[in-house]
Design an enzyme around this catalytic site. Sequence first.
Site, PDB file in Angstrom:
ATOM      1  CG  HIS A 176      55.505  37.485  -4.376  1.00  0.00           C
ATOM      2  ND1 HIS A 176      55.635  38.241  -5.502  1.00  0.00           N
ATOM      3  CD2 HIS A 176      55.127  36.255  -4.805  1.00  0.00           C
ATOM      4  CE1 HIS A 176      55.334  37.518  -6.578  1.00  0.00           C
ATOM      5  NE2 HIS A 176      55.008  36.305  -6.162  1.00  0.00           N
ATOM      6  CG  ASP A 234      52.136  31.192  -7.636  1.00  0.00           C
ATOM      7  OD1 ASP A 234      51.591  32.295  -7.520  1.00  0.00           O
ATOM      8  OD2 ASP A 234      53.362  31.039  -7.771  1.00  0.00           O
ATOM      9  CD1 TRP A 273      57.454  39.934  -9.757  1.00  0.00           C
ATOM     10  CD2 TRP A 273      57.295  38.547 -11.519  1.00  0.00           C
ATOM     11  NE1 TRP A 273      58.261  38.846  -9.520  1.00  0.00           N
ATOM     12  CE2 TRP A 273      58.178  37.988 -10.580  1.00  0.00           C
ATOM     13  CE3 TRP A 273      57.037  37.859 -12.703  1.00  0.00           C
ATOM     14  CZ2 TRP A 273      58.807  36.764 -10.784  1.00  0.00           C
ATOM     15  CZ3 TRP A 273      57.656  36.645 -12.918  1.00  0.00           C
ATOM     16  CH2 TRP A 273      58.528  36.099 -11.952  1.00  0.00           C
ATOM     17  CG  ASP A 318      49.863  35.304  -9.427  1.00  0.00           C
ATOM     18  OD1 ASP A 318      49.784  34.357 -10.233  1.00  0.00           O
ATOM     19  OD2 ASP A 318      50.922  35.909  -9.190  1.00  0.00           O
ATOM     20  CD  GLU A 343      53.410  40.259  -8.473  1.00  0.00           C
ATOM     21  OE1 GLU A 343      53.169  40.411  -9.687  1.00  0.00           O
ATOM     22  OE2 GLU A 343      53.115  39.224  -7.838  1.00  0.00           O
TER      23      GLU A 343
HETATM   24  C1  RNT Z   1      55.437  35.746  -9.970  1.00  0.00           C
HETATM   25  C2  RNT Z   1      54.431  36.834  -9.771  1.00  0.00           C
HETATM   26  C3  RNT Z   1      53.653  37.224 -10.999  1.00  0.00           C
HETATM   27  C4  RNT Z   1      53.275  36.055 -11.867  1.00  0.00           C
HETATM   28  C5  RNT Z   1      52.403  36.430 -13.039  1.00  0.00           C
HETATM   29  C6  RNT Z   1      52.279  35.328 -14.025  1.00  0.00           C
HETATM   30  O1  RNT Z   1      55.983  35.313  -8.816  1.00  0.00           O
HETATM   31  O2  RNT Z   1      53.565  36.494  -8.747  1.00  0.00           O
HETATM   32  O3  RNT Z   1      52.548  37.964 -10.631  1.00  0.00           O
HETATM   33  O4  RNT Z   1      52.642  35.045 -11.141  1.00  0.00           O
HETATM   34  O5  RNT Z   1      52.863  37.582 -13.604  1.00  0.00           O
HETATM   35 ZN    ZN Z   2      51.811  37.724  -8.461  1.00  0.00          ZN
END
Ligand code: RNT
Ligand code: ZN
Length: 418
Positions: free
Chosen positions: A262, A296, A185, A326, A226
């Site tokens: 996301h 999150d 990511w 996550d 991601e």
């Molecule tokens: C960030 C992404 C990613 C992170 C981690 C720490 O928006 O979701 O996955 O949360 O890599």
């Molecule tokens: Zn993530």
Amino acid sequence: MKNNVEKRFEDAKMEFEAIGVNVDQALQTLKETEISMHCWQGDDVKGFLSPDGELTGGIMSTGDYPGAAHTPEQLRQDATKAFSLIPGKQKFNLHAIYADTDEKIDLDQIEPKHFAKWVEWAKELEIGLDFNPTFFSHPMYKNGYTLAHPEKEVRDFWIEHGKRSRKISEYFGKELGKTSYNNFWVPDGSKDNPIDRLSPRRRLMESLDEIFSEKLDENNTVETVESKLFGVGAEAYTVGSHEFYMGYGVSRGKTILLDAGHFHPTEVISNKISSLALFVPHLMLHVSRPIRWDSDHVVIMDDELQEIMKEIVRGNLLDRTTIGLDFFDGTINRIAAWVIGTRNTQKALLKALLEPTDDLKKVELDYDYTKRLVLTEEYKDLPFGAVWDYYCYKEGVPVGLDWYEEVKKYETEVLSKR
Ligand code: RNT
Ligand code: ZN
């Protein structure tokens, strides 16, 4: 003599069996499904590579609840505690910044040996490890860009980091005998409307291609990619959008990772799984909880969590889906956060497994939408909690609220002394 948990389970089992559910099979499947528990809830995504562990760009965490882990030993101790309160066997998901070494190394210098202590620990716990290169909180995250940066020097730093991350993930897979998922990511993006949206995307594509140019054994390591809609400081444009990674993953044979936070606020990943399943062999999820944005929050038993698990079960996709977590909430006890989020994910999966899916599909094919609604609503009230409690009891972890007592005790004895 049967105890109360067993008695309640027997009654519940009869209720589920009466509607055609195989409860033993559901429990077996639950037990075999590992959840990849993320290390970064334990210390608010700070890691151990930079001395003051500041989040300097690309990602943000809030909260100052006392007791966060400051060393790899503390993080392992905390995660071990959390695992002891979660039924079944899970995996642990590390980020590159969690290297455990006394050497002063930068992200373009990491090697498997810097993660040897993690492997030792994972062997003791008999768990697998997943991995993530870290493309944030670093001076080379420049002008909001890493792998898509216009300057070659910046891109090259991150390309080297990406390549090295693959070796570490490969090492995890080899050492632990379980495929290690290595998730890419990158936060790259722009606060305001860019003139050129295409070139950064082309650069990201080319940088990734270079990182992945060496072929590695997929029994050891599998790369996942991601996407994201936007981030703080990248409100107008994110290079690695959903479309970007759909195209990238499908064309390069990389696993597409869907993070529940996301997308647009009313857009849900539960409705994307069945489409992707037609075009890719394997999927990974970041189970998270967005509130208005990619906040999150700790995963709770909400509708979307249940929908995600239903989609995986109803589509028979469990074998083709890797479930990762996550979230990072620094305002509450971090071990409690892990336990709540992981147990809820498992509970939602169990709930989905306790559904007589074939019968419901038949009702649908009979066009009896009234009965479909009647049944799905009635089934919500079936005593799945009794089945969950029995599972915890059988797995030797605390039933119901009992785990919280243990977390409080650990807080007094360990966390409060940090
Ligand atoms: C960030 C992404 C990613 C992170 C981690 C720490 O928006 O979701 O996955 O949360 O890599
Ligand atoms: Zn993530």
